[in-house]
Write a protein that holds these residues in place. Structure first.
Motif, short mmCIF file in Angstrom:
data_model
loop_
_atom_site.label_atom_id
_atom_site.label_comp_id
_atom_site.label_asym_id
_atom_site.label_seq_id
_atom_site.Cartn_x
_atom_site.Cartn_y
_atom_site.Cartn_z
N PHE A 27 3.19 -16.85 5.65
CA PHE A 27 4.28 -15.91 5.47
C PHE A 27 4.07 -14.74 6.41
N THR A 28 5.09 -13.93 6.54
CA THR A 28 5.04 -12.76 7.41
C THR A 28 4.82 -11.52 6.57
N PHE A 29 3.88 -10.69 7.02
CA PHE A 29 3.54 -9.47 6.27
C PHE A 29 4.74 -8.56 6.06
N GLY A 30 5.65 -8.55 7.01
CA GLY A 30 6.79 -7.67 6.89
C GLY A 30 7.64 -7.92 5.66
N ALA A 31 7.52 -9.09 5.08
CA ALA A 31 8.31 -9.43 3.90
C ALA A 31 7.62 -9.04 2.60
N TYR A 32 6.38 -8.59 2.67
CA TYR A 32 5.60 -8.27 1.48
C TYR A 32 4.85 -6.97 1.66
N ALA A 33 4.57 -6.33 0.54
CA ALA A 33 3.57 -5.28 0.51
C ALA A 33 2.19 -5.91 0.38
N ILE A 34 1.19 -5.26 0.96
CA ILE A 34 -0.18 -5.76 0.91
C ILE A 34 -1.05 -4.70 0.25
N GLY A 35 -1.81 -5.12 -0.73
CA GLY A 35 -2.69 -4.22 -1.44
C GLY A 35 -4.14 -4.60 -1.28
N TRP A 36 -4.99 -3.60 -1.42
CA TRP A 36 -6.44 -3.80 -1.45
C TRP A 36 -6.96 -3.47 -2.83
N PHE A 37 -7.85 -4.31 -3.33
CA PHE A 37 -8.44 -4.17 -4.64
C PHE A 37 -9.93 -4.43 -4.53
N GLN A 39 -13.62 -5.32 -7.14
CA GLN A 39 -14.17 -5.61 -8.44
C GLN A 39 -15.68 -5.74 -8.33
N ALA A 40 -16.38 -4.99 -9.14
CA ALA A 40 -17.82 -5.08 -9.24
C ALA A 40 -18.17 -5.90 -10.47
N PRO A 41 -19.34 -6.54 -10.49
CA PRO A 41 -19.73 -7.34 -11.65
C PRO A 41 -19.67 -6.54 -12.95
N GLY A 42 -19.03 -7.12 -13.95
CA GLY A 42 -18.93 -6.47 -15.24
C GLY A 42 -17.89 -5.38 -15.33
N LYS A 43 -17.14 -5.16 -14.27
CA LYS A 43 -16.13 -4.11 -14.26
C LYS A 43 -14.74 -4.70 -14.05
N GLU A 44 -13.75 -3.93 -14.44
CA GLU A 44 -12.37 -4.33 -14.24
C GLU A 44 -11.99 -4.23 -12.77
N ARG A 45 -11.03 -5.03 -12.39
CA ARG A 45 -10.50 -4.94 -11.04
C ARG A 45 -9.81 -3.60 -10.85
N GLU A 46 -10.04 -2.99 -9.72
CA GLU A 46 -9.51 -1.68 -9.42
C GLU A 46 -8.59 -1.75 -8.21
N ALA A 47 -7.39 -1.22 -8.36
CA ALA A 47 -6.47 -1.12 -7.24
C ALA A 47 -6.86 0.07 -6.37
N LEU A 48 -6.96 -0.15 -5.07
CA LEU A 48 -7.42 0.88 -4.15
C LEU A 48 -6.31 1.44 -3.27
N SER A 49 -5.51 0.56 -2.72
CA SER A 49 -4.54 0.99 -1.74
C SER A 49 -3.48 -0.07 -1.56
N CYS A 50 -2.34 0.34 -1.05
CA CYS A 50 -1.25 -0.59 -0.80
C CYS A 50 -0.40 -0.06 0.33
N ILE A 51 0.14 -0.97 1.11
CA ILE A 51 1.04 -0.59 2.19
C ILE A 51 2.31 -1.41 2.07
N SER A 52 3.43 -0.72 2.15
CA SER A 52 4.75 -1.35 2.07
C SER A 52 5.49 -1.04 3.36
N ASP A 53 5.51 -1.99 4.27
CA ASP A 53 6.14 -1.76 5.56
C ASP A 53 7.65 -1.57 5.44
N LYS A 54 8.27 -2.26 4.52
CA LYS A 54 9.71 -2.15 4.35
C LYS A 54 10.11 -0.75 3.93
N ASP A 55 9.26 -0.09 3.17
CA ASP A 55 9.53 1.27 2.72
C ASP A 55 8.79 2.32 3.53
#
Length: 127
Positions: A27-37, A39-55
């Motif tokens: 797929f093409t990135f321009g059609a989606y936002a891409i996020g970075w997350f 997770q450390a052992p024993g911990k919940e997944r953490e959202a770090l950053s996201c980029i939305s090219d369309k916006d």
């Protein structure tokens, strides 16, 4: 076939920097936002950053805001996360994902929904 592949992780000394990459196929990135997350052992997944090219918007968690920069190269179907002043608390497996992200109000929390995930790349910052 949709695939996301992270790279750029490794062992970095505290205070150092690195750049993570997320390469997409199917797929093409321009059609989606891409996020970075992460997770450390024993911990919940953490959202770090996201980029939305369309916006033309970027989002950051407080834990990385001011020392991280997310960017995209749509021609290469690649998104990057540049991290600086790394801390031992940054040690985790880092994932990228494709979907959407949005913010209800400025400086408020941002929300996301991700359809595709990579397998992750390990970042280790020793104490």
């Amino acid at each position: 076939e949709v695939q996301l592949v992270e790279s750029g992780g490794g062992l970095v000394q505290a205070g150092g920097s690195l750049r993570l990459s997320c390469a997409a196929t199917g797929f093409t990135f321009g059609a989606y936002a891409i996020g970075w997350f992460r997770q450390a052992p024993g911990k919940e997944r953490e959202a770090l950053s996201c980029i939305s090219d369309k916006d033309d918007r970027t989002y950051y968690a407080d834990s990385v805001k001011g020392r991280s920069t997310i960017s995209s190269d749509n021609g290469k179907n690649t998104v990057y996360l540049q991290m600086t002043r790394l801390k031992p608390e940054d040690t985790a497996v880092y994932y990228c994902a494709a979907g959407f992200c949005a913010q209800e109000s400025a400086l408020g929390p941002w929300y996301y929904g991700m359809d595709y995930w990579g397998q992750g790349t390990l970042v280790t910052v020793p104490p």
